[in-house]
Design a protein around this motif. Structure first.
Motif, PDB file in Angstrom:
ATOM      1  N   LEU A 428       5.539   4.325  22.174  1.00 27.07           N
ATOM      2  CA  LEU A 428       4.537   5.250  21.641  1.00 27.07           C
ATOM      3  C   LEU A 428       4.778   5.384  20.138  1.00 27.07           C
ATOM      4  CD1 LEU A 428       4.640   8.054  24.373  1.00 27.07           C
ATOM      5  CD2 LEU A 428       2.738   6.494  23.944  1.00 27.07           C
ATOM      6  N   ILE A 429       3.725   5.179  19.364  1.00 18.31           N
ATOM      7  CA  ILE A 429       3.871   5.345  17.918  1.00 18.31           C
ATOM      8  C   ILE A 429       2.740   6.244  17.418  1.00 18.31           C
ATOM      9  CG2 ILE A 429       4.973   3.096  17.555  1.00 18.31           C
ATOM     10  CD1 ILE A 429       2.245   2.076  16.564  1.00 18.31           C
ATOM     11  N   THR A 430       2.913   6.803  16.240  1.00 21.17           N
ATOM     12  CA  THR A 430       1.862   7.644  15.671  1.00 21.17           C
ATOM     13  C   THR A 430       1.283   6.942  14.449  1.00 21.17           C
ATOM     14  OG1 THR A 430       3.014   9.585  16.442  1.00 21.17           O
ATOM     15  CG2 THR A 430       1.347   9.938  14.766  1.00 21.17           C
ATOM     16  N   LYS A 431      -0.043   6.887  14.393  1.00 21.92           N
ATOM     17  CA  LYS A 431      -0.711   6.231  13.257  1.00 21.92           C
ATOM     18  C   LYS A 431      -1.789   7.161  12.730  1.00 21.92           C
ATOM     19  CE  LYS A 431       1.028   2.067  13.041  1.00 21.92           C
ATOM     20  NZ  LYS A 431       1.586   1.656  11.768  1.00 21.92           N
ATOM     21  N   ARG A 432      -1.951   7.141  11.398  1.00 21.62           N
ATOM     22  CA  ARG A 432      -3.089   7.851  10.820  1.00 21.62           C
ATOM     23  C   ARG A 432      -4.276   6.887  10.800  1.00 21.62           C
ATOM     24  NH1 ARG A 432      -5.624  10.305   6.335  1.00 21.62           N
ATOM     25  NH2 ARG A 432      -5.303   8.388   5.151  1.00 21.62           N
ATOM     26  N   ILE A 433      -5.428   7.360  11.252  1.00 20.85           N
ATOM     27  CA  ILE A 433      -6.621   6.497  11.315  1.00 20.85           C
ATOM     28  C   ILE A 433      -7.305   6.517   9.943  1.00 20.85           C
ATOM     29  CG2 ILE A 433      -8.837   6.141  12.501  1.00 20.85           C
ATOM     30  CD1 ILE A 433      -6.230   5.812  14.258  1.00 20.85           C
ATOM     31  N   PHE A 434      -7.550   5.324   9.379  1.00 19.83           N
ATOM     32  CA  PHE A 434      -8.201   5.318   8.064  1.00 19.83           C
ATOM     33  C   PHE A 434      -9.601   4.713   8.097  1.00 19.83           C
ATOM     34  CE2 PHE A 434      -8.214   0.923   6.588  1.00 19.83           C
ATOM     35  CZ  PHE A 434      -7.295   0.332   7.458  1.00 19.83           C
ATOM     36  N   ASP A 435      -9.971   4.070   9.208  1.00 18.42           N
ATOM     37  CA  ASP A 435     -11.316   3.500   9.287  1.00 18.42           C
ATOM     38  C   ASP A 435     -11.674   3.356  10.765  1.00 18.42           C
ATOM     39  OD1 ASP A 435     -13.729   2.536   8.499  1.00 18.42           O
ATOM     40  OD2 ASP A 435     -13.001   0.608   7.740  1.00 18.42           O
ATOM     41  N   ALA A 436     -12.982   3.192  11.027  1.00 14.49           N
ATOM     42  CA  ALA A 436     -13.401   3.089  12.426  1.00 14.49           C
ATOM     43  C   ALA A 436     -14.697   2.305  12.529  1.00 14.49           C
ATOM     44  CB  ALA A 436     -13.608   4.487  13.001  1.00 14.49           C
ATOM     45  N   SER A 437     -14.778   1.459  13.552  1.00 15.37           N
ATOM     46  CA  SER A 437     -16.051   0.835  13.916  1.00 15.37           C
ATOM     47  C   SER A 437     -16.440   1.400  15.280  1.00 15.37           C
ATOM     48  CB  SER A 437     -15.897  -0.687  13.987  1.00 15.37           C
ATOM     49  OG  SER A 437     -15.157  -1.022  15.143  1.00 15.37           O
ATOM     50  N   ALA A 438     -17.538   0.880  15.844  1.00 14.75           N
ATOM     51  CA  ALA A 438     -17.940   1.389  17.156  1.00 14.75           C
ATOM     52  C   ALA A 438     -17.000   0.888  18.251  1.00 14.75           C
ATOM     53  CB  ALA A 438     -19.372   0.996  17.451  1.00 14.75           C
ATOM     54  N   ALA A 439     -16.176  -0.131  17.946  1.00 11.39           N
ATOM     55  CA  ALA A 439     -15.312  -0.661  18.988  1.00 11.39           C
ATOM     56  C   ALA A 439     -13.848  -0.317  18.770  1.00 11.39           C
ATOM     57  CB  ALA A 439     -15.464  -2.178  19.074  1.00 11.39           C
ATOM     58  N   THR A 440     -13.472  -0.062  17.519  1.00  5.78           N
ATOM     59  CA  THR A 440     -12.046  -0.038  17.185  1.00  5.78           C
ATOM     60  C   THR A 440     -11.755   1.018  16.133  1.00  5.78           C
ATOM     61  OG1 THR A 440     -12.152  -2.443  17.450  1.00  5.78           O
ATOM     62  CG2 THR A 440     -10.153  -1.581  16.465  1.00  5.78           C
ATOM     63  N   LEU A 441     -10.559   1.624  16.247  1.00  2.77           N
ATOM     64  CA  LEU A 441     -10.040   2.469  15.172  1.00  2.77           C
ATOM     65  C   LEU A 441      -9.016   1.638  14.395  1.00  2.77           C
ATOM     66  CD1 LEU A 441      -9.286   5.727  17.227  1.00  2.77           C
ATOM     67  CD2 LEU A 441     -11.409   5.139  16.012  1.00  2.77           C
ATOM     68  N   TYR A 442      -8.920   1.896  13.098  1.00  3.45           N
ATOM     69  CA  TYR A 442      -7.948   1.164  12.275  1.00  3.45           C
ATOM     70  C   TYR A 442      -6.870   2.120  11.817  1.00  3.45           C
ATOM     71  CZ  TYR A 442     -11.536  -2.325  12.619  1.00  3.45           C
ATOM     72  OH  TYR A 442     -12.448  -3.200  13.128  1.00  3.45           O
ATOM     73  N   GLY A 443      -5.615   1.809  12.153  1.00  2.00           N
ATOM     74  CA  GLY A 443      -4.489   2.681  11.815  1.00  2.00           C
ATOM     75  C   GLY A 443      -3.773   2.179  10.577  1.00  2.00           C
ATOM     76  N   GLU A 444      -3.188   3.138   9.859  1.00  2.00           N
ATOM     77  CA  GLU A 444      -2.442   2.767   8.641  1.00  2.00           C
ATOM     78  C   GLU A 444      -1.090   2.195   9.012  1.00  2.00           C
ATOM     79  OE1 GLU A 444      -4.288   5.648   5.221  1.00  2.00           O
ATOM     80  OE2 GLU A 444      -2.394   6.224   6.178  1.00  2.00           O
TER      81      GLU A 444
END
Ligand code: SAH
Ligand code: SF4
Ligand code: F3S
Length: 444
Positions: A428-444
Motif C-alpha cells: 500500500l502506498i500513498t500518492k498525490r493525484i496531479f491529473d486525471a482522465s476518464a479512465a485513469t488517475l495520475y499519481g505524483e
C-alpha cells in the motif's frame, strides 16, 4: 480416474465474469489433484478447456470465433477440447450435436466430473477413436466445498461465497446457466480467506451473482463481510455483484465502518424508467433506487458508486431512454458498464416481449449514454486532483514498464512514474493525484 502417463498438459482459457475466473481456479485445482498438469502454452497442450460466457450475443460470437481457431489446431494433431461454463450449459444441444470439435461439455455445477470425462476422452483418442462426454446437470447444493482453488498469482484472491441466482430478471440468462441460489458455509469461507492471506494475497473479493443475498443460518452478507475483513493481515475486501434489493442498513454500515472493506459499491441500475424496470423484473423503482443511493452516500462518505445499464431493452421508448439518461445525470456514478440489450433464448423477455428497438437506435442510445457517463467520470476523477490516495500496488502499467499501476480503495486505476524506485506488488502506498482522465488517475 487418473490419466495414464505421460502427464496430460491442460491449457485453460477463461471468458466472462469473475465467477468464471474463480471457477477456472477450482477446475485447475480438481484436475491437478487427479494428475493433470497445466500449461500456459496452447501449442503444447493435450487438452484445451474454454470456460465460456453466455450473457450477450457478443460473448457467444467471441467464443465461436475462438473455437474455430481450435479447429485448426485439432486438425494438425491430437487434441481434446472441453467447453465449460455458461455457454456449455445454455447451448448444450447445439454444441453437443453440431460441433464436432467439442469432446467434453461441462456446466458450472458439474466440474467434479471433469477429470473423469477428460481421462476417458484422452484414452479414447489414444486408441484412435473419439469419445464424447457431457456433464450438464445443475445442482441445488454444489458449492465445491472442500476444494481449495488453485489461484492465479497477483494481489487479489477471489472467493465465491454463493452460487446461482433466483432473481430471474427478464433479460438475463444467468438463472438458467447457473441454477438456483445456494450459499457456502461461513466457516469454510473464513478458512479460505485465512489461507489466501497466508499465501500472500492482500485483497479478497467475495463473489456471487447475487453476492449480498448470501444467507447461511444466522449469517447474512453483512456478518460475513465483517468476519472476512477481520482476517488477520488482510488489506482490502471487495465484493461483486450485489443486487439493490439486498442492501439492509447493517450491510451499508459494515462497508462504512470496517476499515478493511473498500468504500466501493457496484449497484446495477439497468434502467431509469419505472416501466422498463418493471418489465425487467428488477423489483425496485427509480425513486427507490435513488433513496438507496442517498442512504449509501450519507452512510459512506466518499463512496465510489458504479453501475451496469442496458440500452434498448424491449419496448424502450425515447422517453424511457431519457429517463435513464436523467437518472445517470442525477446519480453521477463514478463509472458505468453500459450494454446493448441482447435477447437471450428462453428468458422471460424472449418469451414475453418483443426485441423491437432497432439496432441503429440501440447503437445511438448506447453512444449517447456512454458519452454522458464519460463526461461525468472525467469530472468525478478530476475532483480527486490534489488529493492523497492510498493505492494497492498491482503491477507495471500496461503501456509502459517505467510506470507503476495500482487501484484506489474505490477501485479506480492510478498510474505513476516509477523512476528508479521499485514497487512491490501488494504494498500500500500513498500518492498525490496531479491529473486525471476518464479512465485513469495520475499519481505524483
Ligand atoms: N448478477 C449481476 C449481473 C451479472 S450480468 C447483477 O444482477 O448485477 C452483468 C450485467 O450484464 C448485468 O448487470 C446487465 O447489465 C448485463 N446484462 C445481462 N443480461 C443482458 C442482456 N441480455 N443484454 C444486455 N446486457 C445484459
Ligand atoms: Fe441476472 Fe438479475 Fe440474477 Fe443479476 S440478479 S444474475 S441480472 S437474473
Ligand atoms: Fe457470463 Fe455466466 Fe458470468 S453468462 S457473465 S460467465 S455468470
Amino acid at each position: 480416474m487418473t490419466p495414464k502417463s505421460p502427464i496430460p498438459q491442460v491449457h485453460i482459457e477463461t471468458f466472462g465474469c469473475q465467477m468464471n475466473e474463480s471457477d477456472s481456479e477450482l477446475v485447475r485445482s480438481m484436475l491437478k489433484r487427479e494428475g493433470f498438469a497445466f500449461t500456459e502454452d496452447r501449442e503444447r497442450a493435450d487438452v484445451v478447456l474454454v470456460n465460456t460466457c453466455a450473457i450477450r450475443e457478443n460473448a457467444h460470437k467471441k467464443i465461436y470465433a475462438h473455437l474455430s481457431e481450435l479447429k485448426g489446431l485439432k486438425k494438425r494433431r491430437p487434441l481434446v477440447v472441453g467447453v465449460l461454463g455458461c455457454m456449455a450449459q445454455n447451448l448444450k444441444n447445439e454444441l453437443a450435436e453440431k460441433e464436432p470439435l467439442v469432446d467434453v461439455l461441462a456446466g458450472p455445477d458439474a466440474y467434479r466430473q471433469l477429470p473423469m470425462l477428460l481421462s476417458t476422452a484422452l484414452e479414447a483418442q489414444e486408441q484412435g477413436f473419439s469419445q464424447k462426454g457431457f456433464a450438464l446437470d445443475l445442482s441445488e447444493y454444489e458449492t465445491y466445498e472442500g476444494i481449495m482453488p488453485d489461484r492465479d498469482s497477483g494481489v487479489n484472491a477471489w472467493i465465491t461465497v454463493m452460487r446461482g441466482c433466483d432473481n430471474f430478471c427478464s433479460f438475463c440468462v444467468v438463472p438458467y446457466t447457473r441454477g438456483r441460489e445456494r450459499s457456502r458455509d461461513p466457516e469454510n469461507i473464513l478458512v479460505e480467506a485465512r489461507e489466501a492471506v497466508a499465501r500472500g494475497f492482500k485483497q479478497i473479493t467475495l463473489l456471487g451473482q447475487n453476492v449480498n443475498s448470501y444467507c447461511a443460518g444466522e449469517w447474512d452478507f453483512a456478518k460475513l463481510i465483517r468476519a472476512v475483513a477481520d482476517t488477520l493481515g488482510i488489506d482490502r475486501v471487495r465484493f461483486t455483484s450485489p443486487h439493490p434489493k439486498d442492501f439492509p442498513i447493517a450491510l451499508i454500515e459494515a462497508i462504512a465502518t470496517h476499515p478493511k472493506v473498500c468504500k466501493h459499491v457496484h449497484l446495477p441500475l439497468q434502467a431509469g424508467s419505472d416501466r422498463i424496470l418493471d418489465l425487467m423484473g428488477r423489483t425496485y423503482t427509480g425513486a427507490e433506487y435513488l433513496a438507496l443511493v442517498d442512504r449509501i452516500r450519507q452512510t459512506i462518505p466518499g463512496v465510489v458508486l458504479t453501475t451496469d445499464i442496458i440500452c434498448g431493452f424491449c419496448t424502450e421508448s425515447d422517453q424511457d431512454f431519457q429517463d435513464t439518461c436523467r437518472m445517470v445525470e442525477r446519480v453521477r456514478f463514478d463509472s458505468a458498464f453500459i450494454f446493448k440489450y441482447s435477447e437471450r433464448k428462453n428468458t422471460i423477455a424472449a418469451r414475453k416481449y418483443p426485441d423491437d428497438v432497432p439496432e441503429h437506435i440501440k447503437g445511438a442510445r448506447i453512444s449517447k449514454l456512454m458519452e454522458i457517463q464519460r463526461q461525468i467520470t472525467l469530472e468525478r476523477n478530476r475532483e480527486l486532483i490534489g488529493k492523497k490516495l492510498v493505492i494497492l500496488v498491482d503491477r507495471d502499467a500496461t503501456r509502459s514498464s517505467t510506470q507503476g499501476m495500482g487501484k484506489t480503495d474505490g477501485n479506480i486505476t492510478v498510474v505513476w512514474d516509477k523512476g528508479t524506485s521499485h514497487f512491490v506488488p501488494g504494498t500500500l502506498i500513498t500518492k498525490r493525484i496531479f491529473d486525471a482522465s476518464a479512465a485513469t488517475l495520475y499519481g505524483e
